[in-house]
Design a protein around this motif. Structure first.
Motif, PDB file in Angstrom:
ATOM      1  N   ASN A 179      -9.732  -4.996  15.774  1.00 43.16           N
ATOM      2  CA  ASN A 179     -10.763  -5.961  16.186  1.00 43.16           C
ATOM      3  C   ASN A 179     -10.164  -7.129  16.959  1.00 43.16           C
ATOM      4  OD1 ASN A 179     -13.098  -4.779  15.200  1.00 43.16           O
ATOM      5  ND2 ASN A 179     -12.590  -5.427  13.120  1.00 43.16           N
TER       6      ASN A 179
ATOM      7  N   ASP B 204      -5.069  -2.217   2.658  1.00 38.36           N
ATOM      8  CA  ASP B 204      -5.536  -0.868   2.321  1.00 38.36           C
ATOM      9  C   ASP B 204      -5.106  -0.490   0.909  1.00 38.36           C
ATOM     10  OD1 ASP B 204      -6.699  -0.728   4.769  1.00 38.36           O
ATOM     11  OD2 ASP B 204      -5.083   0.425   5.714  1.00 38.36           O
TER      12      ASP B 204
ATOM     13  N   GLN C 110      -2.405  -5.458   7.058  1.00 32.07           N
ATOM     14  CA  GLN C 110      -3.407  -4.382   7.032  1.00 32.07           C
ATOM     15  C   GLN C 110      -2.993  -3.270   6.059  1.00 32.07           C
ATOM     16  OE1 GLN C 110      -5.132  -3.181  10.779  1.00 32.07           O
ATOM     17  NE2 GLN C 110      -5.343  -1.077  10.061  1.00 32.07           N
TER      18      GLN C 110
ATOM     19  N   ASP D 122      -7.867  -3.398  12.063  1.00 26.91           N
ATOM     20  CA  ASP D 122      -8.607  -2.254  12.623  1.00 26.91           C
ATOM     21  C   ASP D 122      -8.888  -2.430  14.112  1.00 26.91           C
ATOM     22  OD1 ASP D 122      -8.750  -1.376   9.892  1.00 26.91           O
ATOM     23  OD2 ASP D 122     -10.461  -2.714   9.611  1.00 26.91           O
TER      24      ASP D 122
ATOM     25  N   GLY E  72     -11.994  -7.751   6.952  1.00 23.17           N
ATOM     26  CA  GLY E  72     -11.691  -7.426   8.352  1.00 23.17           C
ATOM     27  C   GLY E  72     -10.602  -8.302   8.939  1.00 23.17           C
TER      28      GLY E  72
END
Ligand code: PLP
Length: 431
Positions: free
Chosen positions: A217, A307, A303, A215, A325
């Motif tokens: 980060n 999901d 990622q 995301d 995360g």
């Protein structure tokens, strides 16, 4: 006379490796196994890294090196750590090991006496608890609660610190939860450490998943905060970032050259040095301009899988799964499934001595493996002390989408099969 020294029984293990024995048994019975137990990227190391190692072997670069690591690699590490954490690192503060793992034992051997206390995250990488116990120190788990996003507060930490605490271990992004400590979390930890400890206290900051973040980060290291880098053993390595688990390459940046020399002394005593062609390949990993894009692509894949997996797990009755995360694991809560399948009662019926070596999530993990052919790891595999009553599994998402989907289908089938569990439980293999 007895054969083994007393300390032998104090050493724990890493079930990600040990579960292999169960998998082989299941496969020998004719059932295929979906492996969601592995803690390593399913990608291969980049071609430029492979080529470098091959060239170095052909050049005859096959001799002992500086036990701390070749200067070119220590310089590359000092540059990378310095650039990303914003302080200047002397290459003599850097020590290279075969993987990040040895630095856990080195930290215990260097700073911790029997009877001292060490605080470590639980659930956490199992080798922390293993080594704390092995050196005769008191293991003090810092519980990462699902309700707090698998993080912890300053208050939680403050309560555990005593005058005997020598080391605090932190790990962000985390194995097994995928949790990431926020700027606020880190600031709170730093504040407690500054207020409650002196300059001989050490933080072991395991940053091995530093580049596997979702995301958008970016990695935050505790060393960025005032007063922290002077007390932090910053650890990372090539295993996860560059998909080089089997190469065995990791490193630590110590607060002082004196401490780095103490770690180097352990290298001399234990393995002398990491093979030179592997160290050269490690330099290539840092320096080749193609590699950041390769890491970004791998992270993007993780990622997408995260999901899919988190949604699919949350759709199973009795399972709730937080969205990690970073890293490449999910850590679903399976309390509802344990209840639904009668696992909690089954566990209660086991003799007390066997209960100590098991848990409801262990029973579900074994059931899912032996009856549905899906390998995961139970909560106990990530710290035994204080793990009672916590019902979780770790699934690795380092597998392709189809494999992950099939693995989750199998977990779903297991979660709906109380009769199957009852039958399995009454015929359970002796382990
Ligand atoms: N620290 C954490 C949190 C890990 O998850 C792992 C590997 O799974 C290690 C350290 C060990 O890394 P290496 O394989 O480089 O020794």
């Amino acid at each position: 006379m007895v054969l083994f020294a007393k300390r032998v029984e104090l050493l724990g293990t890493e079930n990600a490796f040990k579960v292999g024995e169960d998998i082989r048994r299941v496969e020998a019975s004719g059932q295929d196994v979906i492996r969601l137990n592995l803690g390593e990227p399913d990608f291969n190391s980049a071609e430029n890294i492979n080529l470098k190692a091959k060239q170095q072997i052909d050049k005859g670069n096959s001799h002992y090196t500086d036990p701390a690591g070749i200067l070119a690699l220590r310089e590359a590490i000092a540059e990378q750590v310095g650039r990303t954490r914003g302080f200047s690192v002397n290459p003599d503060q850097v020590v290279v090991f075969p993987g990040a793992k040895p630095s856990i034992s080195y930290t215990m051997l260097t700073y911790v006496n029997p009877g001292d206390e060490v605080i470590y995250p639980s659930p956490g990488f199992p080798i922390y608890e293993s080594w704390v116990t092995y050196v005769g120190a008191k293991p003090v788990p810092l519980h990462l609660e699902e309700s707090k996003g698998f993080a912890f507060t300053a208050e939680d930490l403050d309560k555990l610190l005593t005058t005997r605490t020598r080391v605090l271990i932190i790990n962000s992004p985390s194995n097994p939860t995928g949790g990431v400590l926020s700027q606020k979390d880190l600031e709170e930890i730093a504040e407690v450490v500054r207020a409650r400890t002196d300059e001989t206290f050490r933080i072991y900051s395991d940053e091995i998943y530093e580049q596997i973040l979702f995301d958008g980060n970016v990695h935050r290291s505790i060393t960025l905060l005032p007063g922290m880098r002077e007390r932090t053993i910053l650890v990372s390595g090539h295993s996860k970032t560059y998909a080089m688990t089997g190469w065995r390459l990791g490193y630590a940046v110590l607060p002082t050259v004196e401490e780095a020399n103490s770690f180097k002394q352990l290298n001399i005593n234990i393995f002398s040095c990491v093979p030179p062609f592997i160290q050269e390949a490690g330099v290539e990993a840092f320096k080749n301009p193609a590699n950041p894009a390769i890491i970004a692509e791998m992270t993007q894949q993780f990622q997408l899988r995260r999901d899919m997996v988190v949604d699919a797990l949350n759709a199973i009755e009795g399972i709730t799964c937080a969205k990690p995360g970073g890293a490449f694991y999910v850590f679903p809560n399976i309390a509802g499934v344990c209840e639904k399948l009668g696992i909690l009662n089954a566990y209660e019926s086991i003799p007390a001595d066997k209960q100590k070596r098991s848990s409801p999530s262990t029973l579900f993990q074994l059931f899912a493996l032996y009856r549905q052919g899906v390998a995961t790891l139970d909560r106990r595999s990530f710290g035994v002390v204080g793990s009672e009553g916590r019902h979780f599994l770790r699934l690795s998402i380092a597998a392709d989408m189809d494999t992950l989907k099939e693995g989750i289908n199998r977990l779903q089938r297991a979660s709906r099969d109380p009769e199957g569990f009852a039958h399995f439980f009454s015929h359970m293999p002796e382990r």
